[in-house]
Design an enzyme around this catalytic site. Structure first.
Site, PDB file in Angstrom:
ATOM      1  CE1 TYR A  97      71.499  90.770 113.578  1.00 47.77           C
ATOM      2  CE2 TYR A  97      71.249  92.344 111.406  1.00 47.77           C
ATOM      3  CZ  TYR A  97      70.547  91.555 112.825  1.00 47.77           C
ATOM      4  OH  TYR A  97      69.923  91.244 112.979  1.00 47.77           O
ATOM      5  CG  HIS A 130      74.982  84.168 115.506  1.00 49.72           C
ATOM      6  ND1 HIS A 130      75.720  83.374 115.967  1.00 49.72           N
ATOM      7  CD2 HIS A 130      74.436  83.819 114.919  1.00 49.72           C
ATOM      8  CE1 HIS A 130      74.549  82.285 116.013  1.00 49.72           C
ATOM      9  NE2 HIS A 130      73.607  82.881 114.941  1.00 49.72           N
ATOM     10  CG  PHE A 138      70.813  88.374 107.106  1.00 49.71           C
ATOM     11  CD1 PHE A 138      71.027  89.133 108.670  1.00 49.71           C
ATOM     12  CD2 PHE A 138      70.438  88.693 105.940  1.00 49.71           C
ATOM     13  CE1 PHE A 138      71.301  90.487 108.334  1.00 49.71           C
ATOM     14  CE2 PHE A 138      70.431  89.956 106.239  1.00 49.71           C
ATOM     15  CZ  PHE A 138      70.682  91.218 107.174  1.00 49.71           C
ATOM     16  CG  ASN A 164      69.234  81.238 110.034  1.00 52.54           C
ATOM     17  OD1 ASN A 164      70.369  80.939 111.213  1.00 52.54           O
ATOM     18  ND2 ASN A 164      68.133  81.527 111.059  1.00 52.54           N
ATOM     19  CG  ASN A 205      70.053  77.824 112.960  1.00 47.86           C
ATOM     20  OD1 ASN A 205      69.898  76.375 112.923  1.00 47.86           O
ATOM     21  ND2 ASN A 205      69.658  78.750 114.031  1.00 47.86           N
TER      22      ASN A 205
END
Length: 214
Positions: A14, A19, A66, A68, A114
């Site tokens: 990631y 993001h 993560f 969320n 989120n």
């Protein structure tokens, strides 16, 4: 004391996704000030003092939960240091702003981000500052969830590097001079490529010589 949270997802897969632009910014701040990251429960943190001695104490945070569940990392730190919302800055990606734009905002809803949504849920308030870095809406046919997890394209690298540099500058201004100064200095930032100017009509020089009938 100030808490600066860069939003992102843990894991090398990631690291270079849209993001994770919040992580890129706080990594740059840590690099500039020689701060060292270390694990702290559900986060990685780096402590530094910014400005003239003794300087403002700043804790940089990269949640390891993560996206969320970002509130799970931020909430305990916020409570441990007995902070007010004005002491928190969240650096986030923003789908609703074109890539190349950067702006501060105080409060408001999460806008579908989120990580911000979960921080609001855990803290019970929206009244904290955000530094929003535009990643643009997805192209036609893309699901937004897939878009935010997509990697930066090679042609975006130069603009991204400049956004990260300016994002780190913006964090430093927020810490040292406050939100209003940050808004005044950075909310007009626009690094989008400028279109080439439209060609001007060609003006023919007048023929000053004699005219002869054909």
């Amino acid at each position: 004391m100030k808490l600066v949270v860069g939003l992102g997802n843990p894991g090398s897969q990631y690291a270079q996704t849209r993001h994770n632009v919040g992580w890129l910014v706080v990594d740059e701040v840590a690099r500039r000030w020689g701060a060292v990251w270390h694990p702290d429960k559900d986060a990685e943190v780096a402590e530094l003092r910014m400005g003239a001695a003794p300087g403002e104490k700043v804790l940089l945070v990269k949640p390891q939960t993560f996206m969320n569940s970002s509130g799970r990392a931020v909430g305990p730190l916020f409570a441990f240091y007995k902070l007010e919302p004005a002491a928190l800055l969240v650096v986030q990606d923003d789908l609703d702003s074109p890539f190349g734009l950067l702006k501060f905002r105080l409060g408001g809803r999460h806008g579908g981000q989120n990580g911000v949504r979960d921080i609001i849920r855990v803290l019970g308030t929206q009244d904290f500052a955000r530094l929003k870095i535009g990643i643009s809406r997805p192209p036609a046919g893309w699901n937004p969830a897939d878009w935010v997890l997509s990697r930066w394209r090679a042609e975006e690298a130069e603009t991204l590097a400049e956004l990260v540099r300016l994002g780190a500058d913006a964090v430093e201004v927020w810490v040292s001079h406050g939100l209003a100064e940050g808004q005044a200095r950075f909310n007009g930032t626009d690094l989008r490529p400028k279109p080439d100017p439209a060609p001007q009509p060609r003006v023919e020089a007048a023929d000053a010589g004699p005219h002869h009938p054909t």
